[in-house]
Design a protein around this motif. Structure first.
Motif, PDB file in Angstrom:
ATOM      1  N   VAL A 275       8.177   5.711   6.021  1.00  0.00           N
ATOM      2  CA  VAL A 275       7.395   6.900   6.351  1.00  0.00           C
ATOM      3  C   VAL A 275       8.289   8.115   6.136  1.00  0.00           C
ATOM      4  O   VAL A 275       9.403   8.166   6.657  1.00  0.00           O
ATOM      5  N   VAL A 276       7.784   9.071   5.330  1.00  0.00           N
ATOM      6  CA  VAL A 276       8.561  10.264   5.025  1.00  0.00           C
ATOM      7  C   VAL A 276       7.676  11.492   5.197  1.00  0.00           C
ATOM      8  O   VAL A 276       6.557  11.544   4.678  1.00  0.00           O
ATOM      9  N   GLY A 277       8.181  12.443   5.929  1.00  0.00           N
ATOM     10  CA  GLY A 277       7.503  13.732   6.063  1.00  0.00           C
ATOM     11  C   GLY A 277       8.343  14.795   5.390  1.00  0.00           C
ATOM     12  O   GLY A 277       9.563  14.869   5.637  1.00  0.00           O
ATOM     13  N   GLY A 278       7.692  15.621   4.534  1.00  0.00           N
ATOM     14  CA  GLY A 278       8.453  16.608   3.780  1.00  0.00           C
ATOM     15  C   GLY A 278       7.902  18.004   3.925  1.00  0.00           C
ATOM     16  O   GLY A 278       6.700  18.214   4.027  1.00  0.00           O
TER      17      GLY A 278
ATOM     18  N   PHE B 116       0.848  -1.192   0.000  1.00  0.00           N
ATOM     19  CA  PHE B 116       0.000   0.000   0.000  1.00  0.00           C
ATOM     20  C   PHE B 116       0.883   1.241   0.000  1.00  0.00           C
ATOM     21  O   PHE B 116       1.980   1.232   0.558  1.00  0.00           O
ATOM     22  N   ALA B 117       0.358   2.300  -0.627  1.00  0.00           N
ATOM     23  CA  ALA B 117       1.046   3.595  -0.636  1.00  0.00           C
ATOM     24  C   ALA B 117       0.084   4.667  -0.139  1.00  0.00           C
ATOM     25  O   ALA B 117      -1.074   4.720  -0.562  1.00  0.00           O
ATOM     26  N   PHE B 118       0.575   5.509   0.744  1.00  0.00           N
ATOM     27  CA  PHE B 118      -0.241   6.557   1.369  1.00  0.00           C
ATOM     28  C   PHE B 118       0.433   7.893   1.108  1.00  0.00           C
ATOM     29  O   PHE B 118       1.653   8.028   1.275  1.00  0.00           O
ATOM     30  N   ASP B 119      -0.378   8.895   0.697  1.00  0.00           N
ATOM     31  CA  ASP B 119       0.178  10.226   0.437  1.00  0.00           C
ATOM     32  C   ASP B 119      -0.846  11.278   0.857  1.00  0.00           C
ATOM     33  O   ASP B 119      -2.037  11.152   0.553  1.00  0.00           O
ATOM     34  N   TRP B 120      -0.354  12.296   1.532  1.00  0.00           N
ATOM     35  CA  TRP B 120      -1.271  13.328   2.047  1.00  0.00           C
ATOM     36  C   TRP B 120      -0.537  14.650   2.139  1.00  0.00           C
ATOM     37  O   TRP B 120       0.524  14.742   2.765  1.00  0.00           O
ATOM     38  N   GLU B 121      -1.148  15.663   1.508  1.00  0.00           N
ATOM     39  CA  GLU B 121      -0.636  17.026   1.651  1.00  0.00           C
ATOM     40  C   GLU B 121      -1.459  17.729   2.727  1.00  0.00           C
ATOM     41  O   GLU B 121      -2.655  17.959   2.549  1.00  0.00           O
ATOM     42  N   LEU B 122      -0.792  18.058   3.822  1.00  0.00           N
ATOM     43  CA  LEU B 122      -1.486  18.732   4.922  1.00  0.00           C
ATOM     44  C   LEU B 122      -1.764  20.182   4.530  1.00  0.00           C
ATOM     45  O   LEU B 122      -0.845  20.923   4.160  1.00  0.00           O
TER      46      LEU B 122
ATOM     47  N   ALA C  60       3.876   7.428   2.897  1.00  0.00           N
ATOM     48  CA  ALA C  60       4.185   6.184   3.599  1.00  0.00           C
ATOM     49  C   ALA C  60       3.864   5.008   2.690  1.00  0.00           C
ATOM     50  O   ALA C  60       2.965   5.086   1.856  1.00  0.00           O
ATOM     51  N   THR C  61       4.641   3.951   2.858  1.00  0.00           N
ATOM     52  CA  THR C  61       4.371   2.695   2.137  1.00  0.00           C
ATOM     53  C   THR C  61       4.420   1.549   3.132  1.00  0.00           C
ATOM     54  O   THR C  61       5.182   1.567   4.112  1.00  0.00           O
ATOM     55  N   LEU C  62       3.626   0.570   2.885  1.00  0.00           N
ATOM     56  CA  LEU C  62       3.584  -0.619   3.731  1.00  0.00           C
ATOM     57  C   LEU C  62       3.278  -1.812   2.845  1.00  0.00           C
ATOM     58  O   LEU C  62       2.308  -1.807   2.088  1.00  0.00           O
ATOM     59  N   GLY C  63       4.159  -2.851   2.918  1.00  0.00           N
ATOM     60  CA  GLY C  63       3.914  -4.013   2.086  1.00  0.00           C
ATOM     61  C   GLY C  63       4.900  -5.127   2.383  1.00  0.00           C
ATOM     62  O   GLY C  63       5.564  -5.143   3.430  1.00  0.00           O
ATOM     63  N   LEU C  64       4.992  -6.045   1.461  1.00  0.00           N
ATOM     64  CA  LEU C  64       5.895  -7.183   1.561  1.00  0.00           C
ATOM     65  C   LEU C  64       6.904  -7.093   0.429  1.00  0.00           C
ATOM     66  O   LEU C  64       6.586  -6.637  -0.669  1.00  0.00           O
ATOM     67  N   GLU C  65       8.150  -7.545   0.695  1.00  0.00           N
ATOM     68  CA  GLU C  65       9.185  -7.445  -0.321  1.00  0.00           C
ATOM     69  C   GLU C  65      10.138  -8.620  -0.181  1.00  0.00           C
ATOM     70  O   GLU C  65      10.610  -8.935   0.925  1.00  0.00           O
ATOM     71  N   ALA C  66      10.416  -9.297  -1.293  1.00  0.00           N
ATOM     72  CA  ALA C  66      11.339 -10.434  -1.289  1.00  0.00           C
ATOM     73  C   ALA C  66      11.785 -10.706  -2.715  1.00  0.00           C
ATOM     74  O   ALA C  66      11.128 -10.289  -3.674  1.00  0.00           O
ATOM     75  N   PHE C  67      12.955 -11.401  -2.858  1.00  0.00           N
ATOM     76  CA  PHE C  67      13.441 -11.712  -4.197  1.00  0.00           C
ATOM     77  C   PHE C  67      12.826 -12.997  -4.732  1.00  0.00           C
ATOM     78  O   PHE C  67      13.007 -13.335  -5.902  1.00  0.00           O
ATOM     79  N   ASN C  68      12.067 -13.690  -3.863  1.00  0.00           N
ATOM     80  CA  ASN C  68      11.400 -14.913  -4.274  1.00  0.00           C
ATOM     81  C   ASN C  68       9.971 -14.887  -3.728  1.00  0.00           C
ATOM     82  O   ASN C  68       9.766 -14.633  -2.538  1.00  0.00           O
ATOM     83  N   PRO C  69       8.953 -15.127  -4.577  1.00  0.00           N
ATOM     84  CA  PRO C  69       7.571 -15.033  -4.091  1.00  0.00           C
ATOM     85  C   PRO C  69       7.285 -15.938  -2.908  1.00  0.00           C
ATOM     86  O   PRO C  69       6.424 -15.614  -2.076  1.00  0.00           O
ATOM     87  N   THR C  70       8.004 -17.047  -2.762  1.00  0.00           N
ATOM     88  CA  THR C  70       7.732 -17.966  -1.641  1.00  0.00           C
ATOM     89  C   THR C  70       8.145 -17.357  -0.309  1.00  0.00           C
ATOM     90  O   THR C  70       7.681 -17.795   0.740  1.00  0.00           O
ATOM     91  N   TYR C  71       9.011 -16.342  -0.354  1.00  0.00           N
ATOM     92  CA  TYR C  71       9.476 -15.727   0.892  1.00  0.00           C
ATOM     93  C   TYR C  71       8.538 -14.612   1.382  1.00  0.00           C
ATOM     94  O   TYR C  71       8.722 -14.086   2.473  1.00  0.00           O
ATOM     95  N   LEU C  72       7.561 -14.240   0.550  1.00  0.00           N
ATOM     96  CA  LEU C  72       6.675 -13.139   0.944  1.00  0.00           C
ATOM     97  C   LEU C  72       5.849 -13.467   2.180  1.00  0.00           C
ATOM     98  O   LEU C  72       5.450 -12.576   2.942  1.00  0.00           O
ATOM     99  N   THR C  73       5.579 -14.735   2.387  1.00  0.00           N
ATOM    100  CA  THR C  73       4.748 -15.119   3.540  1.00  0.00           C
ATOM    101  C   THR C  73       5.558 -15.278   4.819  1.00  0.00           C
ATOM    102  O   THR C  73       4.999 -15.565   5.877  1.00  0.00           O
ATOM    103  N   ARG C  74       6.850 -15.108   4.734  1.00  0.00           N
ATOM    104  CA  ARG C  74       7.679 -15.257   5.932  1.00  0.00           C
ATOM    105  C   ARG C  74       7.734 -13.934   6.687  1.00  0.00           C
ATOM    106  O   ARG C  74       8.580 -13.077   6.444  1.00  0.00           O
ATOM    107  N   MET C  75       6.770 -13.777   7.542  1.00  0.00           N
ATOM    108  CA  MET C  75       6.649 -12.563   8.354  1.00  0.00           C
ATOM    109  C   MET C  75       7.421 -12.737   9.654  1.00  0.00           C
ATOM    110  O   MET C  75       7.510 -13.846  10.181  1.00  0.00           O
TER     111      MET C  75
END
Length: 474
Positions: free
Chosen positions: A352-355, A145-151, A329-344
């Motif tokens: 998270v970035v504030g600018g 997921f990606a989140f973006d908000w201009e205050l 902000a971004t939140l997700g899963l990342e791996a070089f092999n799809p089988t590793y995505l479930t290894r939480m």
């Protein structure tokens, strides 16, 4: 570390300096806007207001049916409805810009570092697990997921939203203006058509009279009571009257076609009763104080909303000098092999970035946008003032015209009655040899001209009522 902190503080200082001063816009308020007087040509009118519905204003059932058809099918009105839809979409978009955005997606990529680079050499000698090196090339799978908000700390987005709302309201009033104009055009063309019908009936009666006069002149010529010249004069007058008949027929066709165009349909015969022209009640127009025009005339309300929208455009342009605060902000899963995505939680990835950003180099462009918006605001102010002046002048003129036409019509009726009597007298004198054919022709022409003018005056009276309906607003 100390050096990095100093650079960060310098950047914050630059942002603060760049945004500490914003240009001042031209002040537009009730004092700078044109104010309507409280009197019409020196006469204060204390009546309430005009009828609020065109159905209260126009009571001819055939006319009301035509207006209903025009409101349902007119192309200009349909175009205006689409303009409203466009303005409404702009308003919704401006409101949506104030809310945070949340999106979902998935990325798949591949990368390969050169073997003789620090990254490539490191990967070649690094084991993911005992005996298993990092894959080369390296795949990357990243759903999340990606989140973006201009205050909107300084109200820039809020000002933009208000401008969009005012423009939407202006288009609504624009629709009302088009609607009132359409109703008045249909009514005006309808009354013109009735007047032409009556003129055609009148000229046909005149043709019959000239035919009878020609026969009488022929009889008198044979009895040596008159000359060939009298016969020729009556024949010429008959030909002239018949030519006017065809000219009126063409005018009726053109008027019918213009009215059908307003109704949004192909040329079709218009159902009408010509007698309704003289039977139609020329209403006494009830007007309120000029200030009531603001609550009735759609073009004034439209100009007022356009002026308000221009004001918020200036505020939006002025606040462009101020810093913008963004949170991403971004939140997700990342791996070089799809089988590793479930290894939480090892595959969990987030950021998270504030600018805080403010313009430095491109301030000239922002200043130009501001000056453009400020000039557009002054233009909207002058348009508003012009609309008020036009409205007031138009109503004053039409009220005077309505009053003078009533007096003119009464005198013209008296003239018609007198001339019709003189025609009868001239005919009797001609039959008894006490008047010439020129006396008869002159009397008949004068009576015809007066009757035509009477019809035109009634048409002008009804057109004046239509214009007053449009001028005083619905």
């Amino acid at each position: 570390m100390m050096k990095r902190n100093n650079i960060f503080l310098l950047i914050l200082l630059a942002i603060g300096v760049s945004s500490c001063k914003t240009p001042q816009a031209t002040q537009v308020n009730s004092r700078t806007r044109l104010q309507l007087p409280t009197q019409y040509n020196g006469d204060t009118l204390t009546a309430k207001t005009t009828p609020t519905s065109w159905k209260m204003f126009f009571t001819d059932p055939q006319l009301t049916a035509l207006i209903d058809s025009a409101l349902a099918n007119n192309q200009d009105l349909k175009i205006t409805l689409q303009q409203i839809a466009v303005a409404k979409s702009g308003m919704i978009a401006a409101k949506g810009a104030m809310l945070p955005s949340l999106s979902v997606g998935a990325e798949v990529g591949v990368s390969k570092a050169g073997r003789y680079t620090s990254e490539g050499a490191g990967n070649a000698s690094t084991e993911m697990t005992p005996g298993k090196l990092i894959p080369d090339p390296l795949m990357n799978y990243h759903p999340g997921f990606a989140f973006d908000w201009e205050l909107d700390l300084f109200g820039k987005l809020k000002s933009s939203k208000k401008a969009a709302v005012e423009r939407y309201l202006a288009t609504l009033e624009g629709q009302n203006a088009v609607r009132a104009s359409l109703i008045s055009q249909v009514a005006s063309n309808y009354y013109t058509l009735l007047a032409l019908d009556n003129k055609l009936t009148l000229i046909r009666k005149y043709i019959d009279l000239q035919r009878q006069a020609e026969k009488i002149a022929e009889i008198q010529k044979e009895a040596d009571s008159d000359t060939e010249l009298a016969v020729e004069k009556f024949k010429a007058e008959l030909a002239k009257a018949r030519s006017q008949e065809f000219a009126l027929k063409q005018e009726i066709t053109e008027c019918e076609n213009a009215l059908n165009l307003l109704l949004g349909r192909y040329p079709t015969p218009i159902q009408r009763d010509a007698k309704q022209l003289l039977n139609e009640d020329v209403k006494t127009i009830v007007t309120g104080l000029p200030s009531n025009l603001l609550s009735h005339r759609p073009d004034i309300r439209q100009a007022e909303h356009e002026l308000a929208a221009a004001h918020w455009d200036v505020e939006t342009a002025r606040k462009a000098f101020l810093p913008s605060v963004n949170i991403s902000a971004t939140l997700g899963l990342e791996a070089f092999n799809p089988t590793y995505l479930t290894r939480m939680p090892k595959s969990l990835a987030y950021s998270v970035v504030g600018g805080l950003t403010a313009p430095l180099i491109n301030r000239k462009a922002i200043e130009a946008n501001f000056q453009q918006a400020d000039a557009a605001q002054l233009q909207a102010l002058y348009e508003y003032d012009k609309t008020l002046l036009t409205a007031y002048s138009e109503v004053c003129t039409l009220l005077s015209k309505n009053k003078n036409l009533a007096a003119y019509y009464a005198l013209k009726e008296e003239e018609v009655k007198t001339l019709e009597h003189s025609v009868e007298v001239s005919r009797q004198l001609y039959m008894n040899g006490r008047a010439t054919y020129l006396d008869v022709l002159e009397a008949e022409r004068d009576a015809l001209d007066a009757q035509m003018e009477l019809l035109e005056t009634r048409q002008q009276q009804l057109s004046c009522v239509v214009d007053l309906y449009r001028s005083l607003g619905e």
